[in-house]
Write a protein that holds these residues in place. Sequence first.
Motif, mmCIF file in Angstrom:
data_model
loop_
_atom_site.group_PDB
_atom_site.id
_atom_site.type_symbol
_atom_site.label_atom_id
_atom_site.label_comp_id
_atom_site.label_asym_id
_atom_site.label_seq_id
_atom_site.Cartn_x
_atom_site.Cartn_y
_atom_site.Cartn_z
ATOM 1 N N ARG A 365 -20.067 -25.353 30.841
ATOM 2 C CA ARG A 365 -19.895 -26.660 31.490
ATOM 3 C C ARG A 365 -18.793 -26.606 32.545
ATOM 4 N N ARG A 366 -17.724 -25.890 32.250
ATOM 5 C CA ARG A 366 -16.617 -25.784 33.206
ATOM 6 C C ARG A 366 -17.064 -25.052 34.471
ATOM 7 N N TRP A 367 -17.857 -23.999 34.299
ATOM 8 C CA TRP A 367 -18.375 -23.259 35.455
ATOM 9 C C TRP A 367 -19.230 -24.158 36.332
ATOM 10 N N TRP A 368 -20.120 -24.924 35.709
ATOM 11 C CA TRP A 368 -20.995 -25.823 36.475
ATOM 12 C C TRP A 368 -20.167 -26.917 37.154
ATOM 13 N N MET A 369 -19.183 -27.444 36.459
ATOM 14 C CA MET A 369 -18.325 -28.478 37.028
ATOM 15 C C MET A 369 -17.701 -27.993 38.331
ATOM 16 N N LYS A 370 -17.211 -26.753 38.339
ATOM 17 C CA LYS A 370 -16.578 -26.216 39.537
ATOM 18 C C LYS A 370 -17.574 -26.101 40.692
ATOM 19 N N LYS A 371 -18.814 -25.737 40.404
ATOM 20 C CA LYS A 371 -19.821 -25.628 41.456
ATOM 21 C C LYS A 371 -20.168 -27.007 42.030
ATOM 22 N N VAL A 372 -20.275 -28.007 41.165
ATOM 23 C CA VAL A 372 -20.534 -29.369 41.639
ATOM 24 C C VAL A 372 -19.345 -29.876 42.456
ATOM 25 N N TYR A 373 -18.143 -29.555 42.013
ATOM 26 C CA TYR A 373 -16.927 -29.917 42.750
ATOM 27 C C TYR A 373 -16.994 -29.369 44.182
ATOM 28 N N GLU A 374 -17.399 -28.118 44.317
ATOM 29 C CA GLU A 374 -17.501 -27.509 45.646
ATOM 30 C C GLU A 374 -18.591 -28.176 46.476
ATOM 31 N N LEU A 375 -19.748 -28.451 45.870
ATOM 32 C CA LEU A 375 -20.839 -29.102 46.593
ATOM 33 C C LEU A 375 -20.424 -30.490 47.061
#
Length: 721
Positions: A365-375
């Motif tokens: 979940r943390r990994w995905w959160m960071k990708k959404v943050y960047e998007l």
Amino acid sequence: MYLHKIDHPLNFSFIKNGEERFDFIIHDLGSDLHRLEVRSRLWGDSFSQAGLRHDLFQHDKSDSLLSLKEGGELLLNYRGIRAFKSKRTESFGVCGNKWIFCFDPDPATLFYGMGEKNNGFEKSGIKTKFWNTDVWADFAADDIENGTTDPMYLSVPYILIKSNEHCLGILIDNPFPVFMNLGSKETVARQQDAEGERDFYFGSTGGKPVVYFILGKTMDEVTCKLQKLCGTTPLPPLWALGHHQSRWGYQSFRDLDDLKRKFRKYKIPNDGLWLDIGYMDGFRIFTFNDDHFSDPEKEIREIQKSGMHVVPILDPGVKLDPGYPVYDDGVKEDIFCKNSEGKDYVGFVWPGASVFPDFSTEAGRRWWMKKVYELAGTGISGVWLDMNDPATGSGVLDEMRFNRGQHAHETNHNQYALGMQMASMEGLVKRNPHLRPFLLSRSGFIGTGRYSAVWTGDNVSNYHHLRQSIPMALNLSLSGIPFNGPDVPGFGGDASSELMRAWYKAAFLFPFLRNHCAGGKNQEPWAFGKKTREVVAHYISLRYKFLPYIYNLFIEQEEAGRPVLRPMVYEFDHKGSSALAKIDDQIMIGSSIMQAPLLYEGQTERNVMLPACAWFSPSAGWLKGDRKLTVRETGKSTPVFIREGAVIPMQTGERYSNENDLSDIELHLFLNRKTDDTYNYTYSFDDGGKTYGNKVRSRHGRPVSFCTHRKKKNRLWRLYN
């Protein structure tokens, strides 16, 4: 996985209270909410990530008692009345890791809820399974287009049981496949009924039995408690309640800019412009195709300057492509789901062979959160979460394991989308902590309503799906998913002009309104000629006129748990209106507005049941209630009725754009009798979510004094009498 078959009690061994293998734990949580947990080595700890809120109910004492008798019989008494009774000698049973509860309902009992099901509104006689599917991949074309597809994309194992004296909600907090039988007959080869009685039971193929019993006098009382237990839906940004335009094929800045200009040209309000999978580089998530966006941040912000909001799609599948930074980073962080061999599980979605983040783990979940943050740094306003059933194309799901391969697929399948929603929400909030976030998801589980709106998946442009959309939206609303709506005027196939008009007339006040299609004929509001464009524009404009009312319903939902869409029986069941119990083609929007849309091709009139109060019709004036009447529609009209005593806040004037001001409103007062009473109405508003966490402020909370024989003009309110 058999989608249409469920277990039967005859294959289970039934347990008596006190058996050493099982420990039955009953908790009275307060407010007539009870939790039953069965502990055993068979199941270990619960896998649920629903995050239910037990602590919210302790302040009120219960007037009910849940008890387990020595023979295993489960009894629930409510204010001296037996509210629930399991079978005396066949109450709780097991078959391997499977478990089951069997019960005896009152003959007059009615059933509602079940989340996203297209098998009708009232659920008596239904047999079903809760298992998130990729409907178009898992069912035959004719079933999709003209029949029933059960189960669907979202699983909320919940039933709302209504009797003459009370209502009871039963929520099974278990992510494994849950099954229910509410009096369905067993069949032989779908050709004839098997001998035997009709059975009533619920159970699961595995996982710890955790069951909540929620009691109340009315459907409203039980639904509010359920919503608070699961978590109410946070007040969405105002723009998310507007009109949205999407299409499988919108992929570039040029597409969005063209849409923006056409909505302005035809003076049609719109808020959301959506990008489907074509905007990506070879369907690789978290990328943009250079041919479609030369400078994504600059171009998206250019669209946003117009007041419209860009919402891109995200699927969970990551292309198996060494050298693709998102894939390489996921491999490095070791956050993808594993198979039985300890390798990254591979399925097949739009980019081809793909791997999938493991949302059951904090690391995933943390990994995905960071990708959404960047998007979100590109300026997008929300995210559209698709294919999160999870869909894996022709790849089998069994080998998609969770928690670094330690847990079988069944432990997290139904809540895969929930983990994706949790991580995506966190990414949006971290990027823009002062903006209210917005997510739309295809799949979900218990608790999804805390994070995301839901659309009802890939429907079809026909009248069958138009009719199905109403009971499905109503039961989602009763099941803790209030922010929902269908694709208008249907995703698959091509809508006719008549169907386009019918969809908008039926859905213009649904909680979520999005025009979306699969890429056949164009289905934008202007694509069907002047007559249809004017009708569609009229109903979109009416939605914007009613936005203050809709917004206040969402405030009420967040604070009290009441759904925005409500069945007739919800609002009037306490008045003994049994004729309303199975009506699935009339809906209440809040407590004040009733719709009765025409849902058949060529239909120009229909019967409407008016509950026992006076109703105001914009075309016919005041009407007496407690009767059935025939109504007719013209090409532009649709049957809408306002309940006596209603106060409806509306925006001023005609609405031709998405420029909204919740502080500049009219109050429309609907009274059918002369009165000198003083009416108090509190209108709540804020800046529409431009400042996240900004406490909702109140205006016009002072007493509004009026009576029907006064004709004094008032710029604030308008009287209908």
